[in-house]
Design an enzyme around this catalytic site. Structure first.
Site, short mmCIF file in Angstrom:
data_model
loop_
_atom_site.label_atom_id
_atom_site.label_comp_id
_atom_site.label_asym_id
_atom_site.label_seq_id
_atom_site.Cartn_x
_atom_site.Cartn_y
_atom_site.Cartn_z
N LYS A 53 -2.62 7.06 1.38
CA LYS A 53 -2.16 5.74 1.83
C LYS A 53 -2.83 5.38 3.16
O LYS A 53 -3.29 4.25 3.35
CB LYS A 53 -0.63 5.75 1.99
N GLN A 97 8.48 8.54 2.56
CA GLN A 97 7.98 9.33 1.43
C GLN A 97 9.11 10.17 0.84
O GLN A 97 9.76 10.93 1.56
CB GLN A 97 6.82 10.23 1.91
N ASP A 120 8.12 -0.60 -0.73
CA ASP A 120 8.29 0.26 -1.91
C ASP A 120 9.16 -0.42 -2.96
O ASP A 120 9.21 0.01 -4.11
CB ASP A 120 8.99 1.57 -1.48
#
Ligand SMILES: NC(=O)c1ccc[n+]([C@@H]2O[C@H](COP(=O)([O-])OP(=O)(O)OC[C@H]3O[C@@H](n4cnc5c(N)ncnc54)[C@H](OP(=O)(O)O)[C@@H]3O)[C@@H](O)[C@H]2O)c1
Length: 294
Positions: A53, A97, A120
């Site tokens: 990322k 994460q 997300d």
């Protein structure tokens, strides 16, 4: 033989378009999008995802920070750090994460992220907005699946999309995306899961089959009809003594046999997997534009 849906090509296209748009806006308003990725602990898979990322952000000219926290960080400390980024105008996307250590509630963490920065798309407000068809952040993997279908000009309107898997990160959101009365969707959607007594009855009727199961080579050729479009989300390790690492990655679809019947198919690796980071970049850019009222 099926047409291969090239996830790398499409992910590269999405990123190249974003790179140009980011450079143009930087020139115009002297600001760039920012993404913070919060990583708790030392899970090697998570570390590798986070690095990819960061690399994409760098390539695209976005501001990016990895907030690396010790495994022992308390839930409260983590929530405070999220709140700090909620208030920081340099960051338009916040990503924690997953998975998190057991002493931290993933639900609480997801709910602590501002829905305005929820790139997300896992916050209950984002999920609710998706279900009722309002403008929102789509979770990155399902968003990537839709992007593949759109860019390959695969008709979805009125088509029967059968999703195998009902997880909150893939199965449910892709079903909710495909049922919307919108471009690249407007489909008739069936969601299957492990309680299905005769799965083939459903999969065989699919015009578009989306497999998000987590079982290697689970979908066999006798489970699909001729001409089906197959989207394989699975990423599974199987032992392979002939490979250097001792394993290789396969999908949820028995690719070699199913591709003979399909009209289009995503390979694994090289299909859906590469789209996830590209769509995360897109969501962060969308958030940045909204923040700047563009
Ligand atoms: N970037 C990416 O490309 C990406 C992102 C996320 C996930 N993935 C991969 O996609 C796969 C699925 O991930 P996930 O997180 O959605 O998995 P998950 O949370 O484990 O969900 C798997 C789903 O498959 C269903 N299932 C399992 N066995 C089945 C069977 N025999 N018949 C019918 N349904 C069955 C389960 O049903 P129940 O609900 O009844 O248990 C569940 O809904 C994994 O291989 C994962 O690594 C890839």
């Amino acid at each position: 033989m099926a047409v291969l849906i090239d996830g790398k090509k499409i992910a590269d296209e999405v990123k190249a378009e974003l790179k140009i748009q980011i450079a143009e806006l930087k020139e115009k308003i002297h600001r760039i999008p920012g993404l913070v990725t919060i990583l708790v602990g030392n899970n090697p898979a998570s570390e590798s995802y986070v690095k990819s990322k960061l690399k994409s952000c760098d390539e695209l000219g976005m501001h990016s920070v990895i907030e690396k926290l010790d495994e022992s960080v308390s839930e409260n400390e983590l929530l405070e750090i999220i709140e700090k980024y909620n208030r920081n105008d340099k960051f338009h996307g916040i990503l924690v994460q997953l998975p998190l250590p057991k002493h931290i509630s993933e639900d609480k963490v997801i709910e602590a992220i501002s829905p305005y920065k929820d790139v997300d798309g896992f916050h209950p407000i984002s999920v609710g907005n998706l279900v009722i068809g309002k403008d929102t952040f789509y979770p990155c993997t399902p968003y990537g699946i839709q992007e593949l279908l759109i860019r390959y000009k695969i008709e979805t309107k009125g088509k029967h999309v059968v999703v195998v898997g009902r997880s909150n990160i893939v199965g449910k959101p892709i079903a909710n995306i495909m049922v919307q009365k919108k471009e690249g969707a407007n489909s008739i959607v069936t969601v299957c899961h492990s309680a299905a007594k005769d799965l083939t009855k459903f999969t065989k009727d699919a015009d578009i089959l989306i497999a998000a199961i987590g079982v290697p080579n689970f979908i066999k050729e006798d489970m699909v009809k001729d001409g089906v479009v197959v989207i394989d989300v699975g990423i599974n390790r199987v032992e392979d003594p002939s490979s250097k690492k001792g394993y290789r990655i396969v999908g949820d679809v028995d690719f070699d046999n199913v591709q003979k019947k399909a009209s289009y198919i995503t390979p694994v690796p090289g299909g859906v997997g590469l789209m996830t980071v590209a769509m995360l970049m897109k969501n962060t850019f969308i958030s940045f534009k909204k923040f700047n009222l563009i």
